[in-house]
Every structure is written in structure tokens, then in C-alpha cells.
Design a protein around this motif. Structure first.
Motif, PDB file in Angstrom:
ATOM      1  N   GLN A 105       0.806  -1.221   0.000  1.00 15.70           N
ATOM      2  CA  GLN A 105       0.000   0.000   0.000  1.00 15.70           C
ATOM      3  C   GLN A 105       0.846   1.282   0.000  1.00 15.70           C
ATOM      4  OE1 GLN A 105      -3.550   0.222  -0.207  1.00 15.70           O
ATOM      5  NE2 GLN A 105      -3.066  -1.857  -0.878  1.00 15.70           N
ATOM      6  N   SER A 395      -1.064   4.277  -8.387  1.00 15.59           N
ATOM      7  CA  SER A 395      -2.082   3.273  -8.095  1.00 15.59           C
ATOM      8  C   SER A 395      -2.557   2.580  -9.370  1.00 15.59           C
ATOM      9  CB  SER A 395      -3.265   3.934  -7.380  1.00 15.59           C
ATOM     10  OG  SER A 395      -4.298   2.997  -7.147  1.00 15.59           O
ATOM     11  N   LYS A 406      -3.953  -6.338  -4.124  1.00 19.50           N
ATOM     12  CA  LYS A 406      -4.947  -5.358  -3.718  1.00 19.50           C
ATOM     13  C   LYS A 406      -4.561  -3.971  -4.218  1.00 19.50           C
ATOM     14  CE  LYS A 406      -7.174  -3.364   0.381  1.00 19.50           C
ATOM     15  NZ  LYS A 406      -7.191  -3.313   1.872  1.00 19.50           N
ATOM     16  N   GLU A 409      -4.969   1.979  -1.927  1.00 19.90           N
ATOM     17  CA  GLU A 409      -6.113   2.782  -1.520  1.00 19.90           C
ATOM     18  C   GLU A 409      -5.777   4.269  -1.526  1.00 19.90           C
ATOM     19  OE1 GLU A 409      -9.044   1.620  -1.128  1.00 19.90           O
ATOM     20  OE2 GLU A 409      -8.506  -0.509  -1.245  1.00 19.90           O
TER      21      GLU A 409
END
Length: 429
Positions: A105, A395, A406, A409
Motif C-alpha cells: 500500500q 495506483s 490489492k 487505496e
């Protein structure tokens, strides 16, 4: 030997013949050599002879160059580096290259920790097969070389420390204790040691010699001549090119030549800039104080500003540089007219598509762009990527390169779904 006369038939006469022949040849050779030397002497004297080539001759490559596709950009702070990152990302997409993106992340490669190879997503599986590296990191050449190929081109960018510190003060106002506890930048600079504490390692780096720190060195080191000279020489060894943000267009032309890229590869819209009303005016005393307080950055900047202009004079030449900067600005204007509804950056509260809203920090009002509404799909995609802020683009590329991981965010609306992102991958040229 009838042509010497009938009486010259013995051995002595034969030796005399060959001797005379050799003498004649030697005399003729000596005369020719002498005339040649005299001719060269007068040629040099009359033409003020010089072996140096003209600028035009120097610009003609010995052989066609090929675009470099293994490139490492050390992204320094508050140096227009977000604009360079956007250029690098778009180039990577154009040629279907692999970018060394932050793992999981994160949006930086371990910063402010010194870089380690495992900070890159997929390093264990991909190894030394990345083409582009350009997210924030604290430089560590041995670890970077584990990720990047042996023929990688290394470059970075610097900025005059005077406007840089003012920009850092505004941008990191809420994060850096030394900035947070002072009223304004001039108050901080009037007595920096009153507010700055080196022990606040992670939070204080932005307040002093931040560029020196980004290159991997101690931003609180003593300004010793022998030490600073050794660091400057080491940076010269590790990097092929250092650009100057204060001359950004000139830097893009120099980069274009160094990488053998096309003009469209270095076309840009200015990203991560702030509104003018958030700029604090430095007093003359503050400007001088920055040179002393950030003396390591100041020496770094002075050194590579000189090498920047020397590189231009030795390769492109000022006349060609000015012409190509003109071409770049013309092309930039064309694309702004094609893409942008206002033809310029707008304040954060005027950005209509919140998916294109830049990250906001400190007391700065980071500007963004609005795109025209009637663009065809191909043009829209091109324009979107030219104005896409750093976090959104990171991203997006992460999702394209690592579809089973994933998504990073952001807390912002998505520009595209995952399916659209896969479909958007360009066909390799």
C-alpha cells in the motif's frame, strides 16, 4: 643494357646504374616531402588552423542513437519531480515497460528509510528485470543496482535551495515540528536552531538539506570541504545527468538528447504546483540564511548548476537549445488547447473530476486540471494521463502490473475500472 652504351656491360657499370637510380628516387621523394610540409605550414599559417569541430558537426551522431528504456530517476523533494515522474510513467506505458513500483500500500520506495531492493513490488520474482524506477526513495546505489539492469541510465533533478525551502515550509507545515512551531518561514529562518531538532529524524529532514538527504547522505553533516567534495564526486560517478528545476524546459531538452527520446516523450503539464497566494515572500536576510542553514544543498546546487550548463554547451549548444525549447513550448501549448478547458491549472475547489484531485498537504493549495468534455476516447485517455496526479498514476500502474494484488487505496474516485485499465494498455511500438 644496350641503352647505356655498348662499353657498359661489366658488373661495375651495373652497380653504378642502380646507385644512380636510387639517388634519383631519393631526391624526388625528398622534394615531394618538402613541398608537402611547406604546403601544410602555409595552410596552417593562413587559415589559423584548428582541429576542433563546429557545433553542427558535434551534433551529428557517429551512428543512429536508440532510445534508452532502462532509466532510474532519483525523485527529489519539491523540485518539480512529480512532473518528471509523470513523464516517466507515460514513457513506460508507451513502450510497455516494467516500472519498479512501491510494494503493497506504499506510494514511496521505503522513504525516508535508505532504499532496499525488497521495497519494490515483485522484486523476489522479477529480479533485475525492471525498466523504470522513479518513485520517491533515499538513494542506495548497491540496492538500486539489484533492481535495475547494468546498462541503466541514472539521472536526478535539483532546485535552488532558496525557493525550495520556502516551498517545503508551506507543503510540510503541518508535518515538520520545526515548521509547525514557527509562525512563518522568515521567523523560522531567523533562528532555525530554536525550532529544529536533528533527533526528530523522520519529521525534520524536510527542514534542512533535503536534497542532500535524498541522495543518501547525512543532512546534518558538518560542511567540511573535503567531505562535500567527496560527496559531489561520488554523485557524479553514480549519475549520468543532473537536471535543474529552475530551467525545467532546458532540462527536458537535455534529457531528450541524453536518452535519445522524441519531443513528445518529454512534453508535460506542470503537476503538483500550488497557488501563488500560498507563497511566502522571503526577506533578503532569510535568503542569505538559507545558503548557510542549507549549505550542503547550496553547494550541491551550485556544483551541478555549473555542470548542467557545461553539458549543454558541450553537447547541444545554446542556439540549438533555444530552438528546441521553442518547439517544446509550442507543442505544449497545442496539447493544452486540445486537452484543457481552462488552458491552465485551477485551484483544488475548482477541479470537477475528483479522480484528478492532487494530494493536498500543509498550507499549500495544490492545483489541478479540468479536461474538455468533447474529447474522443483516444485523446481523452492521453490527456487524462498528462494531468494525472502522482498518487493516482502510481495506483493505476500498480493495478495494471500487479492485477492480483490489492489496489493501493487513495480514498478518491477511480478514473477507470480494472477491466478498462487492462484494455488501456498500449500496443508496444
Amino acid at each position: 643494357m644496350w641503352w647505356f652504351g655498348e662499353g657498359l656491360s661489366d658488373k661495375n657499370s651495373l652497380r653504378l646504374f642502380f646507385f644512380c637510380r636510387h639517388v634519383r628516387c631519393l631526391i624526388i621523394f625528398s622534394l615531394c616531402l618538402g613541398l608537402s610540409c611547406l604546403s601544410g605550414f602555409f595552410h596552417m599559417k593562413n587559415k589559423n588552423y584548428s582541429i576542433s569541430k563546429s557545433p553542427e558537426e558535434l551534433l551529428i551522431p557517429a551512428m543512429p542513437c536508440h532510445a534508452k528504456t532502462n532509466v532510474m530517476f532519483l525523485k527529489t523533494h519539491k523540485t518539480a519531480s512529480s512532473t518528471v515522474l509523470n513523464i516517466m510513467f507515460r514513457f513506460a506505458e508507451r513502450y510497455n515497460l516494467t516500472v519498479a513500483l512501491p510494494a503493497d500500500q506504499l506510494f514511496h520506495l521505503g522513504y525516508p528509510r535508505t532504499f532496499l531492493a525488497h521495497f519494490v513490488e515483485g522484486f523476489e520474482a522479477i529480479g533485475q528485470n525492471y525498466n523504470i524506477m522513479c518513485n520517491h526513495l533515499r538513494f542506495n546505489p548497491l540496492e538500486v543496482k539489484k533492481v535495475m539492469a547494468a546498462n541503466t541510465f541514472y539521472f536526478s533533478i535539483l532546485r535552488n535551495p532558496i525557493p525550495l525551502l520556502e516551498s517545503s515550509y508551506i507543503y510540510y507545515k503541518n508535518n515538520v515540528p520545526a515548521f509547525r512551531s514557527s509562525k512563518n518561514v522568515n521567523e523560522f529562518l531567523a533562528s532555525p536552531t530554536k525550532y529544529y531538532h536533528p533527533a526528530d529524524y523522520r519529521e525534520s529532514i524536510y527542514a534542512r538539506n533535503i536534497m542532500w538527504f535524498d541522495f543518501g547522505y547525512d543532512n546534518n553533516a558538518e560542511d567540511d570541504t573535503k567531505y562535500t567534495q567527496a560527496v559531489l564526486e561520488e554523485i557524479e560517478q553514480n549519475f549520468h545527468l543532473i537536471l535543474i528545476a529552475d530551467y525545467f524546459d532546458e532540462s527536458m531538452i537535455l534529457l531528450k538528447h541524453a536518452l535519445c527520446w522524441d519531443l513528445d516523450d518529454v512534453i508535460y503539464f506542470k503537476l503538483n504546483s500550488r497557488s501563488q497566494d500560498t507563497v511566502q515572500t522571503l526577506t533578503p536576510e532569510s535568503e542569505e540564511q538559507i545558503k548557510a542553514w542549507c549549505s550542503l544543498d547550496w553547494k550541491l546546487y551550485l556544483h551541478f548548476n555549473q555542470s548542467f550548463w557545461r553539458r549543454i554547451e558541450e553537447t547541444i549548444g545554446l542556439e540549438v537549445l533555444a530552438k528546441e525549447v521553442g518547439h517544446l513550448r509550442t507543442r505544449q501549448k497545442e496539447l493544452m488547447e486540445t486537452c484543457l478547458s481552462e488552458q491552465e491549472a485551477v485551484r483544488k475547489d475548482h477541479i470537477k473530476n475528483k479522480g484528478l484531485l492532487p494530494f493536498q498537504s500543509g498550507a499549500a493549495n495544490i492545483l489541478g486540471y479540468n479536461l474538455k468534455q468533447d474529447l474522443d476516447n483516444r485523446t481523452l485517455r492521453m490527456c487524462q494521463k498528462m494531468v494525472m496526479p502522482e498518487l493516482q498514476y502510481t495506483s493505476y500502474l500498480y493495478t495494471v502490473q500487479h492485477p492480483h494484488k490489492k489496489r493501493k487505496e487513495l480514498g478518491l474516485p477511480l478514473l477507470w475500472t480494472s477491466l478498462q485499465e487492462k484494455m488501456a494498455l498500449p500496443v508496444p511500438n
